[in-house]
Design an enzyme around this catalytic site. Structure first.
Site: not given
Ligand code: PAF
Length: 285
Positions: A40-41, A153, A190
Site C-alpha cells: 500500500g505504501h 483505506k 502495517s
C-alpha cells in the site's frame, strides 16, 4: 539491488537537502508514513514518482496520535527493510527523525480539525487526529511538498487532512490513492503483521462484510440501518473480531446517513485482540 538512498534524521538536514530542489523550481512529492512499509505504501511512492521531480518518504511513528492504551510500543518497526523498499521503489530521500527531533519541547501547539473528527475512529481514539494533523502540519512545513500522498483505506484521515490543508492554506495538493488489498481482500496495513494466524484467517471478513452490503445496495437497498445490520451479521462470522463501529456516512463531510443518496462511505473498525483494523468501501446511490 538499488543503491541506498539518503536517510536524513534532522530537520536541518532534510531542509538543506530540499533547498536546492525548491530553488530550481522542481516539484516535491511527500509520502508520509509510520514505516513497516507494505505494498500500500509502495503504491503511494510509485504514484509520487510518476508526477514529481523529487520523492521524499517520511518514516516516523508519531507518538502524539496514539492514545495511552494504544499500541505505540508494539507498532511494527523496520527502518532497514523500509529503506531498501524506498530505494527499490524509486524514492529519492527518506526523512526518519527521532521523537526528540520532531518534538524537542516544550510542545504546546496543536492542529485540531473539528466536526470531521467527531465520529468513526475519532470517537474511539480521542486526540488521534489532533496528533495526525499536528505532525502533518510539521512535515508540510519542513518538506514544503507540492503534493502529499494518502491511502483511501484511512478515509477519515484523508478527509481530515484535506480539510486541514484547505482551511489553513497549506500550498500542497493532497493526492488520494486506492486501497491496496491482499488476494483474499484484506486491506494492507502495517498492523496486519501483528495478527495471529487465526486472526489473520478471519481478518478478510471486514472486506467481505462491506462487499455483502454493496451487493444489497446494487439490489436496491438504501436504508443505512438495514445495510449496517448486514455488515454486522457478516462480521459475526469472525468470532475473534470485536466490533468497534459499523457506520455509513456521507463521503464529503462524514455525517451519518439514514437513507443512502449520492456518494457514501461504509466504514468498519474491529479489534482482533490488541490489533485494531479498519476498512471502508465507497458507494454511490
Ligand atoms: O497514516 C499514517 O501512517 C499516519 O497517520 C501519518 C499520515 C503518517 C501521520 O503520522
Amino acid at each position: 539491488m538499488s543503491p541506498p538512498i539518503p536517510r536524513l534524521a534532522t530537520v536541518s538536514e532534510i531542509r538543506d537537502a530540499l533547498a536546492p530542489v525548491h530553488r530550481r523550481g522542481a516539484s516535491v512529492g511527500l509520502v508520509p508514513t509510520m514505516g513497516a512499509l507494505h505494498e500500500g505504501h509502495l503504491s503511494l511512492i510509485r504514484a509520487a514518482r510518476e508526477t514529481n521531480d523529487v520523492v521524499v518518504v517520511s518514516i516516523f511513528v508519531n507518538p502524539t496520535q496514539f492514545g495511552p492504551n494504544e499500541d505505540l510500543e508494539r507498532y511494527p518497526r523496520d527502518v532497514e527493510g523500509d529503506s531498501r523498499k524506498c530505494a527499490e521503489t524509486g524514492a529519492d530521500l527518506i526523512f526518519s527523525p527521532s521523537v526528540e527531533e520532531m518534538y524537542p519541547g516544550p510542545h504546546s501547539t496543536w492542529v485540531e480539525v473539528e466536526g470531521l473528527t467527531a465520529g468513526l475512529c475519532g470517537r474511539s481514539r480521542p486526540g488521534h487526529f489532533r496528533g495526525v494533523c499536528t505532525v502533518l502540519a510539521k512535515l508540510f512545513n519542513i518538506c514544503r511538498p507540492d503534493r502529499a500522498y494518502f491511502g483511501e483505506k484511512d478515509a477519515q484521515q484523508l478527509a481530515v487532512v484535506t480539510r486541514m490543508v484547505r482551511n489553513l492554506d497549506f500550498p500542497v495538493q493532497i493526492v488520494p490513492c486506492p486501497t491496496v488489498r491482499e488476494p483474499d481482500g484484506l486491506a494492507m496495513s502495517s498492523r496486519n503483521a501483528r495478527l495471529t494466524p487465526e486472526e489473520r484467517a478471519q481478518a478478510p471478513t471486514l472486506y467481505r462484510s462491506l462487499r455483502a452490503a454493496q451487493e444489497r445496495i446494487r439490489a436496491g437497498e438504501r436504508d443505512a440501518a438495514a445495510l449496517e445490520e448486514i455488515i454486522r451479521s457478516v462480521l459475526t462470522e469472525a468470532p475473534l473480531a470485536e466490533i468497534d463501529y459499523v457506520e455509513i456516512v456521507r463521503a464529503d463531510d462524514l455525517s451519518p446517513v439514514a437513507i443512502l443518496t449520492g456518494d457514501c462511505l461504509m466504514a468498519v473498525a474491529v479489534k482482533f485482540g490488541g490489533t485494531r483494523l479498519i476498512d471502508n468501501l465507497r458507494v454511490s446511490a
